[in-house]
Write a protein that holds these residues in place. Structure first.
Motif, PDB file in Angstrom:
ATOM      1  N   ALA A 174       0.834  -1.207   0.000  1.00  0.00           N
ATOM      2  CA  ALA A 174       0.000   0.000   0.000  1.00  0.00           C
ATOM      3  C   ALA A 174       0.865   1.252   0.000  1.00  0.00           C
ATOM      4  O   ALA A 174       0.544   2.245  -0.668  1.00  0.00           O
ATOM      5  CB  ALA A 174      -0.932  -0.013   1.209  1.00  0.00           C
ATOM      6  N   ASP A 175       1.974   1.214   0.732  1.00  0.00           N
ATOM      7  CA  ASP A 175       2.891   2.361   0.751  1.00  0.00           C
ATOM      8  C   ASP A 175       3.577   2.528  -0.602  1.00  0.00           C
ATOM      9  O   ASP A 175       3.800   3.664  -1.051  1.00  0.00           O
ATOM     10  CB  ASP A 175       3.936   2.181   1.851  1.00  0.00           C
ATOM     11  CG  ASP A 175       3.312   2.120   3.248  1.00  0.00           C
ATOM     12  OD1 ASP A 175       2.246   2.741   3.425  1.00  0.00           O
ATOM     13  OD2 ASP A 175       3.886   1.463   4.130  1.00  0.00           O
ATOM     14  N   LEU A 176       3.932   1.421  -1.229  1.00  0.00           N
ATOM     15  CA  LEU A 176       4.552   1.495  -2.555  1.00  0.00           C
ATOM     16  C   LEU A 176       3.604   2.148  -3.556  1.00  0.00           C
ATOM     17  O   LEU A 176       4.000   3.013  -4.346  1.00  0.00           O
ATOM     18  CB  LEU A 176       4.939   0.092  -3.044  1.00  0.00           C
ATOM     19  CG  LEU A 176       5.948  -0.702  -2.209  1.00  0.00           C
ATOM     20  CD1 LEU A 176       6.187  -2.070  -2.834  1.00  0.00           C
ATOM     21  CD2 LEU A 176       7.248   0.051  -2.060  1.00  0.00           C
ATOM     22  N   LEU A 177       2.342   1.743  -3.523  1.00  0.00           N
ATOM     23  CA  LEU A 177       1.357   2.286  -4.453  1.00  0.00           C
ATOM     24  C   LEU A 177       1.101   3.767  -4.180  1.00  0.00           C
ATOM     25  O   LEU A 177       1.015   4.577  -5.109  1.00  0.00           O
ATOM     26  CB  LEU A 177       0.054   1.488  -4.359  1.00  0.00           C
ATOM     27  CG  LEU A 177      -1.077   1.923  -5.284  1.00  0.00           C
ATOM     28  CD1 LEU A 177      -0.656   1.825  -6.746  1.00  0.00           C
ATOM     29  CD2 LEU A 177      -2.320   1.084  -5.038  1.00  0.00           C
ATOM     30  N   ALA A 178       0.990   4.121  -2.905  1.00  0.00           N
ATOM     31  CA  ALA A 178       0.757   5.526  -2.559  1.00  0.00           C
ATOM     32  C   ALA A 178       1.930   6.395  -2.988  1.00  0.00           C
ATOM     33  O   ALA A 178       1.744   7.510  -3.500  1.00  0.00           O
ATOM     34  CB  ALA A 178       0.514   5.656  -1.053  1.00  0.00           C
ATOM     35  N   THR A 179       3.156   5.894  -2.829  1.00  0.00           N
ATOM     36  CA  THR A 179       4.341   6.661  -3.246  1.00  0.00           C
ATOM     37  C   THR A 179       4.373   6.826  -4.752  1.00  0.00           C
ATOM     38  O   THR A 179       4.720   7.910  -5.262  1.00  0.00           O
ATOM     39  CB  THR A 179       5.617   5.952  -2.762  1.00  0.00           C
ATOM     40  OG1 THR A 179       5.578   5.826  -1.338  1.00  0.00           O
ATOM     41  CG2 THR A 179       6.856   6.727  -3.174  1.00  0.00           C
ATOM     42  N   ALA A 180       4.023   5.779  -5.477  1.00  0.00           N
ATOM     43  CA  ALA A 180       4.021   5.857  -6.944  1.00  0.00           C
ATOM     44  C   ALA A 180       3.038   6.912  -7.431  1.00  0.00           C
ATOM     45  O   ALA A 180       3.337   7.665  -8.374  1.00  0.00           O
ATOM     46  CB  ALA A 180       3.686   4.496  -7.546  1.00  0.00           C
ATOM     47  N   ARG A 181       1.883   7.005  -6.801  1.00  0.00           N
ATOM     48  CA  ARG A 181       0.873   7.970  -7.235  1.00  0.00           C
ATOM     49  C   ARG A 181       1.176   9.383  -6.734  1.00  0.00           C
ATOM     50  O   ARG A 181       1.003  10.349  -7.474  1.00  0.00           O
ATOM     51  CB  ARG A 181      -0.500   7.519  -6.745  1.00  0.00           C
ATOM     52  CG  ARG A 181      -1.011   6.270  -7.474  1.00  0.00           C
ATOM     53  CD  ARG A 181      -2.312   5.761  -6.887  1.00  0.00           C
ATOM     54  NE  ARG A 181      -2.883   4.699  -7.719  1.00  0.00           N
ATOM     55  CZ  ARG A 181      -3.944   3.976  -7.368  1.00  0.00           C
ATOM     56  NH1 ARG A 181      -4.538   4.204  -6.210  1.00  0.00           N
ATOM     57  NH2 ARG A 181      -4.398   3.035  -8.181  1.00  0.00           N
ATOM     58  N   ASP A 182       1.642   9.486  -5.505  1.00  0.00           N
ATOM     59  CA  ASP A 182       1.915  10.824  -4.952  1.00  0.00           C
ATOM     60  C   ASP A 182       3.125  11.469  -5.620  1.00  0.00           C
ATOM     61  O   ASP A 182       3.114  12.668  -5.915  1.00  0.00           O
ATOM     62  CB  ASP A 182       2.137  10.733  -3.444  1.00  0.00           C
ATOM     63  CG  ASP A 182       0.881  10.302  -2.700  1.00  0.00           C
ATOM     64  OD1 ASP A 182      -0.217  10.411  -3.288  1.00  0.00           O
ATOM     65  OD2 ASP A 182       1.002   9.834  -1.545  1.00  0.00           O
ATOM     66  N   ASP A 183       4.178  10.685  -5.855  1.00  0.00           N
ATOM     67  CA  ASP A 183       5.412  11.224  -6.451  1.00  0.00           C
ATOM     68  C   ASP A 183       5.415  11.137  -7.968  1.00  0.00           C
ATOM     69  O   ASP A 183       6.362  11.613  -8.608  1.00  0.00           O
ATOM     70  CB  ASP A 183       6.636  10.477  -5.905  1.00  0.00           C
ATOM     71  CG  ASP A 183       6.813  10.667  -4.406  1.00  0.00           C
ATOM     72  OD1 ASP A 183       6.096  11.511  -3.847  1.00  0.00           O
ATOM     73  OD2 ASP A 183       7.657   9.968  -3.809  1.00  0.00           O
ATOM     74  N   ASP A 184       4.383  10.519  -8.548  1.00  0.00           N
ATOM     75  CA  ASP A 184       4.267  10.382 -10.002  1.00  0.00           C
ATOM     76  C   ASP A 184       5.523   9.722 -10.582  1.00  0.00           C
ATOM     77  O   ASP A 184       6.184  10.258 -11.471  1.00  0.00           O
ATOM     78  CB  ASP A 184       4.037  11.748 -10.655  1.00  0.00           C
ATOM     79  CG  ASP A 184       3.617  11.618 -12.125  1.00  0.00           C
ATOM     80  OD1 ASP A 184       3.109  10.535 -12.488  1.00  0.00           O
ATOM     81  OD2 ASP A 184       3.812  12.576 -12.887  1.00  0.00           O
ATOM     82  N   VAL A 185       5.853   8.538 -10.055  1.00  0.00           N
ATOM     83  CA  VAL A 185       7.001   7.779 -10.524  1.00  0.00           C
ATOM     84  C   VAL A 185       6.512   6.435 -11.052  1.00  0.00           C
ATOM     85  O   VAL A 185       5.396   5.989 -10.769  1.00  0.00           O
ATOM     86  CB  VAL A 185       8.044   7.568  -9.412  1.00  0.00           C
ATOM     87  CG1 VAL A 185       8.640   8.902  -8.981  1.00  0.00           C
ATOM     88  CG2 VAL A 185       7.420   6.850  -8.217  1.00  0.00           C
ATOM     89  N   ASP A 186       7.380   5.795 -11.839  1.00  0.00           N
ATOM     90  CA  ASP A 186       7.031   4.510 -12.449  1.00  0.00           C
ATOM     91  C   ASP A 186       7.600   3.313 -11.695  1.00  0.00           C
ATOM     92  O   ASP A 186       7.159   2.188 -11.916  1.00  0.00           O
ATOM     93  CB  ASP A 186       7.529   4.466 -13.898  1.00  0.00           C
ATOM     94  CG  ASP A 186       6.779   5.434 -14.789  1.00  0.00           C
ATOM     95  OD1 ASP A 186       5.595   5.178 -15.059  1.00  0.00           O
ATOM     96  OD2 ASP A 186       7.364   6.449 -15.216  1.00  0.00           O
TER      97      ASP A 186
END
Length: 268
Positions: free
Chosen positions: A41-53
């Protein structure tokens, strides 16, 4: 659930997952649950918040590993950083989240035997890290033996870099420089009359022929390295953004026309 017909190896299993997975994001995680699934869940939230792939799960504490394991892992990542030419996230195994763009890019690579820990950073997609504490193994024993770890390091070295092929070239150059020094010393000893009969000619022959052999092997290794790199068929570049594919893109002529239309008669 996908079950392989036989145990084809760590990287082959990841390749199967990349080819068969569907969805906007993909997460790879070890099956022993030492990597906590709740961190996804943290990985997914970071990907969306930081706009990274790519979001790497990085172990903040490796005290559960032995000293030998920590040391060899550190040496492995330092060596791979030199080969890849990019900073690899230290203490990051195969626990990561990648976007569909990364999955498609990896699947398009034609090479076999890819090592995901090197290929994904090499692609250059924007990335971030999430630190977590790796738990102790709850049951059983690791199946990833020392021999398999050495195999991974060897595969990483040979599948991603032509450096071993160029080793003969550097040894040949070094041997050539050493042979020149030995020849000078041998001639000095010969001219001063302190040499044993036949010693000078033997040193000259061995030093010169040895240097030439290593140089020839190095040249052969250079050509084999080029064949090796051509057989990988990796793309020479990866496009991160194309303005023509941006829905909000306006051409230069359209932008000028809009600017002029917004101006008053005096401004024109």
């Amino acid at each position: 659930m996908i079950r392989l017909l036989r145990n084809s190896g760590h990287q082959a299993a990841l390749s199967a997952g990349f080819q068969l997975a569907r969805g906007e994001y993909l997460v790879t995680i070890d099956a022993d649950l030492q990597d906590p699934p709740e961190v996804i869940a943290d990985l997914l939230a970071t990907a969306r918040d930081d706009d990274v792939d790519v979001v790497y799960g990085v172990r903040s504490d490796r005290s559960s590993d032995s000293w030998a394991k920590r040391t060899t892992a550190r040496l492995y990542y330092r060596l791979m950083c030199r080969l890849v030419g990019r900073d690899l996230p230290f203490d990051a195994g195969d626990f990561r989240l990648v976007s569909r763009r990364v999955v498609d890019a990896v699947n398009q690579l034609p090479e076999d035997g890819r090592v995901f820990r090197l290929v994904i950073p090499w692609l250059g997609f924007p990335s971030a890290e999430v630190k977590y504490v790796r738990a102790e193994r709850a049951a059983g024993s690791t199946k990833y033996t020392v021999s398999k770890m050495f195999r991974l390091a060897f595969d990483s070295l040979t599948a991603f870099s032509a450096a071993p092929l160029r080793l003969a070239t550097w040894l040949g150059l070094l041997g050539g420089l050493l042979s020149v020094g030995v020849v000078v010393v041998a001639l000095v000893i010969k001219l001063t009359g302190r040499s044993i009969p036949g010693w000078t000619s033997t040193v000259l022959a061995v030093g010169t022929i040895g240097a030439l052999q290593l140089l020839c092997l190095g040249l052969l290794g250079e050509y084999v390295a080029r064949l090796f790199q051509a057989s990988q068929q990796r793309p020479q570049f990866m496009i991160g953004y194309d303005s023509l594919e941006d829905p909000g893109h306006h051409s230069y002529a359209e932008a000028v026309e809009e600017t002029v239309s917004d101006q008053g008669p005096d401004q024109r």
